[in-house]
Design an enzyme around this catalytic site. Structure first.
Site, PDB file in Angstrom:
ATOM      1  N   ASP A 177       0.764  -1.059  -0.065  1.00  0.00           N
ATOM      2  CA  ASP A 177       0.241   0.099   0.133  1.00  0.00           C
ATOM      3  C   ASP A 177       0.852   1.287   0.017  1.00  0.00           C
ATOM      4  O   ASP A 177       1.237   1.604   1.153  1.00  0.00           O
ATOM      5  CB  ASP A 177      -0.880  -0.004   1.061  1.00  0.00           C
ATOM      6  N   HIS A 182       1.019   8.533   3.217  1.00  0.00           N
ATOM      7  CA  HIS A 182       1.383   7.522   4.491  1.00  0.00           C
ATOM      8  C   HIS A 182       3.072   7.840   4.447  1.00  0.00           C
ATOM      9  O   HIS A 182       3.586   7.338   5.414  1.00  0.00           O
ATOM     10  CB  HIS A 182       1.089   6.175   4.178  1.00  0.00           C
TER      11      HIS A 182
END
Length: 270
Positions: A177, A182
């Site tokens: 991911d 992030h």
């Protein structure tokens, strides 16, 4: 000239998202265990000669499916968020191997101003269901769907702490991911957050590890997991886990400084 029909959210229900063969080796499974908080002395999670693969590792193998739905234009990928996650484990994952995965759109719920898309990934080892909250996609006349589970009225049976690491999001993203929010401060701010934040699935898996320790189960014995994501977690945060255990099953919630980050959680170990 014929104008192409744009699908409403409800018309995505049942759509086939394709199949994929997911391959992994022991290194991938060990990296995953470390990324979600396994300790270096938990040798059956981090040492290839004793390795038991964490069942939540399956979610990294299936991450392509919710991404595929966004890529096909079902919703705006810039505003949609991961609302909740379910996992049903059918058999233990081998130390290394290949899994055939098939993905489809399950239910699509109409929340009025938004829609909730369920993406279901099935294999002979697990069934995983993502619920994706998509603003601006509601109002198509569908059912609202089930309401959020209520907090148990009884006093909790255990409290625990999950300490996230400052580098945890940077480590977890190597499992597949790689959404920029992030890791990249600019992307996080564009998503409305002050800095890069931890993947919800990482928080959920880290909580599952701590719950297994607390109820005397091995985390590889997980058979069912469910949780709703309420707010972001930032790397380095200390999280509070409140649980209502019943044998090897527990309802739970996770807070960050008193702020709910996972609600309606349920876990069961075999």
């Amino acid at each position: 000239m014929t104008v192409a029909h744009a699908r409403t959210a409800g018309e995505w229900q049942g759509a086939d998202l394709g199949t994929r063969t997911a391959s992994y080796d022991e290194r991938d499974a060990i990296l995953y265990a470390l990324a979600v908080g396994a300790a270096p002395d938990e040798l059956d999670l981090v040492f290839e000669e004793r390795l038991r693969v964490l069942p939540t590792f399956a979610l990294t193998l299936a991450q392509w499916a919710p991404d595929a739905l966004g890529d096909q234009g079902a919703f705006d990928v810039r505003t949609a968020v991961h609302g909740s996650q379910r996992l049903q484990v059918l058999r233990p994952l081998p130390r290394a191997g290949r899994l055939e995965l098939a993905a489809r759109v399950g239910e699509v719920w109409d929340k009025g101003s938004a829609a909730v898309f369920e993406v279901v990934v099935e294999s002979d080892a697990f069934v995983a269901t993502w619920s994706l909250f998509a603003p601006g996609c509601g109002g198509f006349g569908g059912e609202r769907g089930p309401s959020s589970p209520k907090r148990p009225e009884a006093q909790p049976g255990l409290r625990a702490e999950v300490r996230t690491a400052p580098n945890q999001a940077a480590l977890y993203r190597l499992l597949g991911d790689r959404h920029h929010m992030h890791i990249d401060p600019d992307a996080a701010q564009a998503a409305g957050q002050p800095r890069p934040f931890l993947h919800g699935l990482c928080t959920l898996a880290a909580t599952t590890l701590e719950l297994a320790r607390s109820v005397g189960a091995h985390p590889a014995e997980l058979v069912e997991l469910d949780g709703r994501f309420s707010a972001p977690v930032f790397p380095g945060d200390r999280l509070g886990v409140t649980a209502w255990p019943d044998g090897r099953t527990a309802s739970f919630e996770v807070t960050d400084g008193g702020r709910p980050v996972i609600s309606g959680g349920r876990v069961r170990f075999g």
